[in-house]
Design a protein around this motif. Structure first.
Motif, PDB file in Angstrom:
ATOM      1  N   ILE A  23       0.845  -1.194   0.000  1.00 34.81           N
ATOM      2  CA  ILE A  23       0.000   0.000   0.000  1.00 34.81           C
ATOM      3  C   ILE A  23       0.881   1.244   0.000  1.00 34.81           C
ATOM      4  N   LEU A  24       0.512   2.199  -0.850  1.00 38.94           N
ATOM      5  CA  LEU A  24       1.271   3.436  -1.014  1.00 38.94           C
ATOM      6  C   LEU A  24       0.357   4.633  -0.790  1.00 38.94           C
ATOM      7  N   LEU A  25       0.968   5.753  -0.420  1.00 35.91           N
ATOM      8  CA  LEU A  25       0.242   7.004  -0.240  1.00 35.91           C
ATOM      9  C   LEU A  25       0.759   8.025  -1.246  1.00 35.91           C
ATOM     10  N   ASP A  26      -0.110   8.452  -2.159  1.00 36.23           N
ATOM     11  CA  ASP A  26       0.245   9.522  -3.087  1.00 36.23           C
ATOM     12  C   ASP A  26      -0.034  10.855  -2.405  1.00 36.23           C
ATOM     13  N   VAL A  58       9.724  13.988   5.235  1.00 36.21           N
ATOM     14  CA  VAL A  58       8.386  13.718   4.700  1.00 36.21           C
ATOM     15  C   VAL A  58       8.282  12.265   4.237  1.00 36.21           C
ATOM     16  N   LEU A  59       9.326  11.760   3.605  1.00 37.82           N
ATOM     17  CA  LEU A  59       9.326  10.362   3.159  1.00 37.82           C
ATOM     18  C   LEU A  59       9.336   9.418   4.354  1.00 37.82           C
ATOM     19  N   THR A  68       4.273   0.799   2.322  1.00 34.45           N
ATOM     20  CA  THR A  68       5.282  -0.107   1.784  1.00 34.45           C
ATOM     21  C   THR A  68       6.500   0.642   1.288  1.00 34.45           C
ATOM     22  N   ALA A  69       6.300   1.762   0.660  1.00 35.17           N
ATOM     23  CA  ALA A  69       7.370   2.649   0.192  1.00 35.17           C
ATOM     24  C   ALA A  69       6.838   4.074   0.291  1.00 35.17           C
ATOM     25  N   ALA A  70       7.733   5.038   0.118  1.00 34.67           N
ATOM     26  CA  ALA A  70       7.336   6.446   0.229  1.00 34.67           C
ATOM     27  C   ALA A  70       7.289   7.088  -1.151  1.00 34.67           C
ATOM     28  N   CYS A  71       6.331   7.990  -1.352  1.00 30.79           N
ATOM     29  CA  CYS A  71       6.168   8.703  -2.619  1.00 30.79           C
ATOM     30  C   CYS A  71       6.498  10.183  -2.412  1.00 30.79           C
ATOM     31  N   THR A  72       7.258  10.738  -3.319  1.00 32.89           N
ATOM     32  CA  THR A  72       7.701  12.127  -3.163  1.00 32.89           C
ATOM     33  C   THR A  72       6.546  13.104  -3.350  1.00 32.89           C
ATOM     34  N   PRO A  73       6.514  14.192  -2.578  1.00 35.33           N
ATOM     35  CA  PRO A  73       5.464  15.214  -2.715  1.00 35.33           C
ATOM     36  C   PRO A  73       5.813  16.215  -3.814  1.00 35.33           C
ATOM     37  N   GLY A  96      19.706   8.629  -2.155  1.00 32.91           N
ATOM     38  CA  GLY A  96      20.271   7.290  -2.229  1.00 32.91           C
ATOM     39  C   GLY A  96      19.420   6.228  -1.553  1.00 32.91           C
ATOM     40  N   ARG A  97      18.119   6.401  -1.565  1.00 34.92           N
ATOM     41  CA  ARG A  97      17.219   5.482  -0.865  1.00 34.92           C
ATOM     42  C   ARG A  97      16.655   4.423  -1.810  1.00 34.92           C
ATOM     43  N   THR A  98      16.305   3.279  -1.223  1.00 36.71           N
ATOM     44  CA  THR A  98      15.720   2.185  -1.998  1.00 36.71           C
ATOM     45  C   THR A  98      14.254   1.959  -1.645  1.00 36.71           C
ATOM     46  N   ASP A  99      13.677   2.866  -0.867  1.00 35.36           N
ATOM     47  CA  ASP A  99      12.283   2.715  -0.444  1.00 35.36           C
ATOM     48  C   ASP A  99      11.423   3.872  -0.928  1.00 35.36           C
ATOM     49  N   VAL A 100      11.791   4.460  -2.070  1.00 31.36           N
ATOM     50  CA  VAL A 100      11.139   5.685  -2.545  1.00 31.36           C
ATOM     51  C   VAL A 100      10.697   5.532  -3.996  1.00 31.36           C
ATOM     52  N   LEU A 101       9.518   6.073  -4.302  1.00 32.02           N
ATOM     53  CA  LEU A 101       9.070   6.271  -5.680  1.00 32.02           C
ATOM     54  C   LEU A 101       9.084   7.767  -5.969  1.00 32.02           C
TER      55      LEU A 101
END
Length: 330
Positions: A23-26, A58-59, A68-73, A96-101
């Motif tokens: 699950i992700l949050l836009d 914020v992430l 599950t991962a963080a989405c950039t604002p 340098g993160r691996t948990d970001v879209l």
């Protein structure tokens, strides 16, 4: 994917949605902020002890809330504004993160002929998956005949997840995208420049948009009822778990919207399941083209069943999906 709260509102906990999958949050920052090279992201103004939260803060808040991962604002990136896109991509890469879209809400001009090569290069260099949002008043895919081929190229060359989209999400998954998020309503199947004022075609029509699976398009419930009212036996029916073989003419009022949304999700999920069941991406592309070709042909057959003099108009993207080669090398 959950569309985030308005700026300044608390982030809902992922567990509150009672959903077991990813699950992700836009954050939906693009609906409230236009990106600039100096401020490509919409960040809170106030932090602890007078400090301003960073992008990383914020992430982290999304991860801490259980997503599950963080989405950039990311703010809305306007026509031809590759400078703001570059600034946003560089900031994300520097983390340098691996948990970001990296949410990329792009004015559709950035995916047309003049800017596509530069846009593609920037997104390839972002260092993380890209959650693509298309922006334009009206259907972004009708901007030019180059948009759909360019999007397919992007899906093949960038780790791509189209969000806030319609059947374009399935088209891109058929050509290399790793996931997609289809909007439950018309206002979240693409975006518009902020301040958000999407154009409404019929202001006083409160009937919901209804997916007609055979035609691969959404029509207002009032339109379906008007076309089929004189011949209810010829009205399209749906056998999905929500409809149970009921006619689609029943969606007439605002309170019918939740059921119309549930019907759409159930109906397009069948198409998505067939797409994902294909053994290779190339097989997905061929399966998808066949689905679209059948939908185009069904417009003519549906008109004949309703004894319409003229064929029903086919939406431009659907015609293009049906006519383009299933794979670019063909």
């Amino acid at each position: 994917m959950i569309v985030g709260p308005s700026p300044g509102k608390p982030i809902p906990l992922a567990e509150s949605f009672e959903y077991d999958g990813p699950i992700l949050l836009d954050p939906d920052a693009y609906g409230h902020h236009r990106a600039t090279p100096d401020k490509p992201f919409l960040l809170p103004d106030g932090g602890l002890e007078g400090t301003n939260p960073t992008l990383g803060d914020v992430l982290n808040a999304q991860i801490n809330a259980g997503y599950t991962a963080a989405c950039t604002p990311t703010g809305y990136i306007g026509a031809g504004d590759t400078a703001s896109l570059q600034a946003a991509a560089q900031q994300v890469k520097a983390l340098g993160r691996t948990d970001v879209l990296f949410v990329a809400p792009l004015d559709i001009s950035l995916l047309d002929r003049a800017f596509f090569t530069q846009t593609q290069a920037i997104l390839q260099d972002a260092g993380c998956p890209v959650a693509l949002v298309l922006g334009k008043q009206g259907d972004p895919l009708t901007q030019s005949a180059r948009i759909i081929p360019n999007l397919r190229t992007l899906a093949a060359t960038v780790p791509l997840m189209p969000i806030c989209t319609d059947f374009n999400g399935l088209d891109l998954m058929a050509h290399g995208a790793f996931a997609a998020a289809i909007g439950t309503g018309g206002s979240i199947r693409h975006t518009v420049p902020p301040p958000r004022k999407p154009f409404a075609f019929v202001q006083n029509d409160k009937s919901p948009s209804v997916l007609i699976p055979e035609l691969m398009c959404w029509w207002k419930g009032s339109k379906i009822n008007k076309l089929c009212g004189a011949a209810p036996s010829r009205a399209p029916k749906c056998s999905c778990e929500t409809c149970g073989n009921q006619a689609l003419t029943r969606f007439l009022y605002e309170e019918d919207q939740p059921e119309a949304i549930a019907h759409a999700v159930a109906a397009w999920s069948v198409i998505a399941d067939g797409l994902l069941a294909q053994p290779t991406v190339r097989d997905r592309a061929e399966y998808w083209r066949n689905i679209c070709h059948s939908a185009v042909a069904e417009h003519e057959m549906f008109a004949k069943r309703l004894r319409q003099v003229d064929p029903l108009p086919v939406q431009t993207p659907l015609k293009q999906w049906a006519k383009l080669p299933a794979w670019p090398t063909e």
